[in-house]
Motif scaffolding. Structure first.
Motif, PDB file in Angstrom:
ATOM      1  N   ALA A   1      70.799  37.047  -5.963  1.00 21.08           N
ATOM      2  CA  ALA A   1      71.384  38.132  -6.751  1.00 21.08           C
ATOM      3  C   ALA A   1      72.847  38.356  -6.371  1.00 21.08           C
ATOM      4  O   ALA A   1      73.705  38.569  -7.238  1.00 21.08           O
ATOM      5  N   CYS A   2      73.141  38.320  -5.064  1.00 25.81           N
ATOM      6  CA  CYS A   2      74.517  38.541  -4.605  1.00 25.81           C
ATOM      7  C   CYS A   2      75.452  37.423  -5.054  1.00 25.81           C
ATOM      8  O   CYS A   2      76.639  37.667  -5.329  1.00 25.81           O
ATOM      9  N   THR A   3      74.930  36.208  -5.114  1.00 23.48           N
ATOM     10  CA  THR A   3      75.781  35.065  -5.447  1.00 23.48           C
ATOM     11  C   THR A   3      75.761  34.734  -6.936  1.00 23.48           C
ATOM     12  O   THR A   3      76.452  33.800  -7.360  1.00 23.48           O
ATOM     13  N   ALA A   4      74.986  35.473  -7.727  1.00 26.40           N
ATOM     14  CA  ALA A   4      74.876  35.180  -9.155  1.00 26.40           C
ATOM     15  C   ALA A   4      76.240  35.087  -9.849  1.00 26.40           C
ATOM     16  O   ALA A   4      76.473  34.153 -10.636  1.00 26.40           O
ATOM     17  N   PRO A   5      77.168  36.017  -9.586  1.00 21.65           N
ATOM     18  CA  PRO A   5      78.476  35.882 -10.259  1.00 21.65           C
ATOM     19  C   PRO A   5      79.195  34.585  -9.907  1.00 21.65           C
ATOM     20  O   PRO A   5      79.997  34.083 -10.699  1.00 21.65           O
ATOM     21  N   PHE A   6      78.907  34.043  -8.705  1.00 27.22           N
ATOM     22  CA  PHE A   6      79.569  32.815  -8.269  1.00 27.22           C
ATOM     23  C   PHE A   6      78.966  31.601  -8.966  1.00 27.22           C
ATOM     24  O   PHE A   6      79.683  30.799  -9.568  1.00 27.22           O
ATOM     25  N   TRP A   7      77.632  31.448  -8.890  1.00 27.30           N
ATOM     26  CA  TRP A   7      77.038  30.253  -9.470  1.00 27.30           C
ATOM     27  C   TRP A   7      76.882  30.334 -10.984  1.00 27.30           C
ATOM     28  O   TRP A   7      76.625  29.321 -11.647  1.00 27.30           O
ATOM     29  N   LEU A   8      77.070  31.523 -11.555  1.00 28.01           N
ATOM     30  CA  LEU A   8      77.098  31.652 -13.011  1.00 28.01           C
ATOM     31  C   LEU A   8      78.523  31.585 -13.560  1.00 28.01           C
ATOM     32  O   LEU A   8      78.732  31.695 -14.766  1.00 28.01           O
ATOM     33  N   ASP A   9      79.483  31.406 -12.641  1.00 24.85           N
ATOM     34  CA  ASP A   9      80.895  31.341 -13.010  1.00 24.85           C
ATOM     35  C   ASP A   9      81.289  32.568 -13.832  1.00 24.85           C
ATOM     36  O   ASP A   9      81.905  32.461 -14.905  1.00 24.85           O
ATOM     37  N   ALA A  10      80.908  33.736 -13.313  1.00 20.79           N
ATOM     38  CA  ALA A  10      81.157  34.994 -14.020  1.00 20.79           C
ATOM     39  C   ALA A  10      82.026  35.919 -13.175  1.00 20.79           C
ATOM     40  O   ALA A  10      81.785  37.127 -13.094  1.00 20.79           O
ATOM     41  N   LEU A  11      83.039  35.355 -12.530  1.00 20.27           N
ATOM     42  CA  LEU A  11      83.886  36.136 -11.632  1.00 20.27           C
ATOM     43  C   LEU A  11      85.091  36.764 -12.331  1.00 20.27           C
ATOM     44  O   LEU A  11      85.819  37.547 -11.708  1.00 20.27           O
ATOM     45  N   ASP A  12      85.317  36.420 -13.601  1.00 20.37           N
ATOM     46  CA  ASP A  12      86.446  37.008 -14.319  1.00 20.37           C
ATOM     47  C   ASP A  12      86.276  38.522 -14.386  1.00 20.37           C
ATOM     48  O   ASP A  12      85.238  39.025 -14.853  1.00 20.37           O
ATOM     49  N   GLY A  13      87.273  39.218 -13.932  1.00 15.76           N
ATOM     50  CA  GLY A  13      87.221  40.679 -13.961  1.00 15.76           C
ATOM     51  C   GLY A  13      86.589  41.311 -12.742  1.00 15.76           C
ATOM     52  O   GLY A  13      86.588  42.540 -12.618  1.00 15.76           O
ATOM     53  N   VAL A  14      86.032  40.506 -11.848  1.00 15.00           N
ATOM     54  CA  VAL A  14      85.427  41.046 -10.621  1.00 15.00           C
ATOM     55  C   VAL A  14      86.532  41.235  -9.587  1.00 15.00           C
ATOM     56  O   VAL A  14      87.187  40.259  -9.197  1.00 15.00           O
ATOM     57  N   PRO A  15      86.774  42.457  -9.136  1.00 14.04           N
ATOM     58  CA  PRO A  15      87.834  42.688  -8.138  1.00 14.04           C
ATOM     59  C   PRO A  15      87.603  41.882  -6.867  1.00 14.04           C
ATOM     60  O   PRO A  15      86.454  41.629  -6.475  1.00 14.04           O
ATOM     61  N   ALA A  16      88.692  41.498  -6.227  1.00 12.83           N
ATOM     62  CA  ALA A  16      88.601  40.634  -5.045  1.00 12.83           C
ATOM     63  C   ALA A  16      87.793  41.285  -3.932  1.00 12.83           C
ATOM     64  O   ALA A  16      86.959  40.627  -3.297  1.00 12.83           O
ATOM     65  N   ASP A  17      88.025  42.572  -3.671  1.00 15.64           N
ATOM     66  CA  ASP A  17      87.304  43.231  -2.585  1.00 15.64           C
ATOM     67  C   ASP A  17      85.797  43.210  -2.828  1.00 15.64           C
ATOM     68  O   ASP A  17      85.012  42.984  -1.900  1.00 15.64           O
ATOM     69  N   PHE A  18      85.388  43.459  -4.058  1.00 12.30           N
ATOM     70  CA  PHE A  18      83.960  43.452  -4.375  1.00 12.30           C
ATOM     71  C   PHE A  18      83.395  42.042  -4.258  1.00 12.30           C
ATOM     72  O   PHE A  18      82.282  41.849  -3.761  1.00 12.30           O
ATOM     73  N   ARG A  19      84.177  41.062  -4.687  1.00 15.70           N
ATOM     74  CA  ARG A  19      83.739  39.670  -4.572  1.00 15.70           C
ATOM     75  C   ARG A  19      83.564  39.280  -3.107  1.00 15.70           C
ATOM     76  O   ARG A  19      82.575  38.641  -2.734  1.00 15.70           O
ATOM     77  N   PHE A  20      84.518  39.675  -2.274  1.00 18.02           N
ATOM     78  CA  PHE A  20      84.419  39.366  -0.845  1.00 18.02           C
ATOM     79  C   PHE A  20      83.208  40.064  -0.217  1.00 18.02           C
ATOM     80  O   PHE A  20      82.510  39.496   0.630  1.00 18.02           O
ATOM     81  N   ALA A  21      82.967  41.313  -0.623  1.00 18.29           N
ATOM     82  CA  ALA A  21      81.826  42.062  -0.074  1.00 18.29           C
ATOM     83  C   ALA A  21      80.518  41.388  -0.452  1.00 18.29           C
ATOM     84  O   ALA A  21      79.607  41.266   0.376  1.00 18.29           O
ATOM     85  N   LEU A  22      80.393  40.948  -1.707  1.00 13.05           N
ATOM     86  CA  LEU A  22      79.176  40.243  -2.132  1.00 13.05           C
ATOM     87  C   LEU A  22      78.992  38.951  -1.353  1.00 13.05           C
ATOM     88  O   LEU A  22      77.865  38.601  -0.981  1.00 13.05           O
ATOM     89  N   ALA A  23      80.087  38.240  -1.109  1.00  9.13           N
ATOM     90  CA  ALA A  23      79.996  36.978  -0.373  1.00  9.13           C
ATOM     91  C   ALA A  23      79.500  37.204   1.049  1.00  9.13           C
ATOM     92  O   ALA A  23      78.635  36.468   1.556  1.00  9.13           O
ATOM     93  N   PHE A  24      80.023  38.234   1.713  1.00  9.11           N
ATOM     94  CA  PHE A  24      79.591  38.523   3.080  1.00  9.11           C
ATOM     95  C   PHE A  24      78.137  38.993   3.101  1.00  9.11           C
ATOM     96  O   PHE A  24      77.364  38.608   3.981  1.00  9.11           O
ATOM     97  N   LEU A  25      77.759  39.814   2.122  1.00  3.90           N
ATOM     98  CA  LEU A  25      76.373  40.262   2.038  1.00  3.90           C
ATOM     99  C   LEU A  25      75.440  39.085   1.803  1.00  3.90           C
ATOM    100  O   LEU A  25      74.337  39.024   2.375  1.00  3.90           O
ATOM    101  N   ALA A  26      75.873  38.141   0.978  1.00  2.00           N
ATOM    102  CA  ALA A  26      75.068  36.932   0.742  1.00  2.00           C
ATOM    103  C   ALA A  26      74.914  36.129   2.024  1.00  2.00           C
ATOM    104  O   ALA A  26      73.837  35.586   2.315  1.00  2.00           O
ATOM    105  N   LEU A  27      75.988  36.049   2.804  1.00  2.00           N
ATOM    106  CA  LEU A  27      75.909  35.330   4.089  1.00  2.00           C
ATOM    107  C   LEU A  27      74.855  35.959   4.990  1.00  2.00           C
ATOM    108  O   LEU A  27      74.069  35.246   5.630  1.00  2.00           O
TER     109      LEU A  27
END
Length: 266
Positions: free
Chosen positions: A143-169
């Motif tokens: 669920a956390c990585t869905a925006p990454f592997w669905l290539d749906a990162l357009d419009g996702v703020p960098a801080d939120f993207r980084f937070a999701l990545a760390f949570l996924a880790l």
């Protein structure tokens, strides 16, 4: 008492868990919008609250599966309410995992629900009860990585993207550690029903020390490197790069000096 006769209050979601969900939602919004003057504080609260939510769901999965496998005592213990306070070992399941996230960025697996195994028949059921916990971490990671592997990162703020990545880790590390066939971890619980009685008796005294043994091994540079190489490979397959996880952890530790490279990338 049957599953259908469980009291409604034993199934009702705890206000404590709802409060944690509320903190997750509010701090997630603050991270997305950049509302906070110090984005690291919002990321810290968001990731920590979301991590506690995942721990609650991990233990709930164990409890719910045990309930439907024959252990109806689960309901009276309060495990179906998702209330972390009801866990048998709140220190191991909530406090220590959060401390390890803060200190080392590792998703510490917990083990908190007390299941009366004598009520459950069938080795497959026992294995499933142990497996569903780390499988919850796997689903959370997806669920956390869905925006990454669905290539749906357009419009996702960098801080939120980084937070999701760390949570996924954190979710990936928790899943890997939990699935290790080490006494005291869920991975051993999966295979334990298939071992002979003699082997189980010999291994049983080591169960309380299994997690400590794993973390002692992770202090060895060679094994630590292999472990995090595996974590990075899984995250990479899910579309999450080293930059995202590194900057996510950097933001999470807001009390440390912020890396200039991550600041520029935002």
């Amino acid at each position: 008492m049957t599953v259908t006769s469980i009291r409604p209050r034993d199934r009702r979601v705890s206000p404590v868990f709802l409060g944690i969900l509320a903190v997750t939602a509010v701090t997630g919004w603050a991270t997305w919008t950049g509302f906070a003057e110090q984005p690291g504080i919002a990321v810290f609260l968001f990731v920590t609250a979301a991590w506690i939510v995942s721990l609650c769901l991990h233990e709930y999965a164990h409890a719910r599966t045990a309930l439907h496998s024959g252990d109806i005592s689960i309901a009276a213990k309060g495990y179906l309410t998702l209330n972390p306070v009801k866990y048998t070992h709140a220190l191991l399941s909530i406090v220590l995992p959060v401390v390890f996230v803060i200190m080392g960025g590792i998703g510490l697996p917990g083990g908190a629900v007390f299941i009366e195994r004598g009520r459950i028949r069938g080795r497959w059921r026992h294995s499933l009860i142990s497996a569903v916990g780390p499988l919850t971490n796997v689903l959370f990671a997806l669920a956390c990585t869905a925006p990454f592997w669905l290539d749906a990162l357009d419009g996702v703020p960098a801080d939120f993207r980084f937070a999701l990545a760390f949570l996924a880790l954190l979710q990936v590390t928790a899943a890997i550690l939990n699935f290790l066939p080490v006494p005291g971890l869920d991975g051993y619980g999966v295979i334990e029903p298939w071992l002979s009685h003699g082997v189980r008796r010999q291994v049983e005294p080591f169960a309380p020390f299994g997690l400590l043994f794993v973390f002692a091994l992770l202090w060895l540079p060679a094994l630590n490197g292999v472990f995090f190489d595996a974590v990075d490979a899984i995250l990479s397959a899910l579309g999450v790069g080293d930059l995202e996880t590194y900057c996510g952890q950097n933001l999470y530790r807001f009390w440390q000096e912020t890396n200039t490279f991550c600041s520029v990338s935002r």
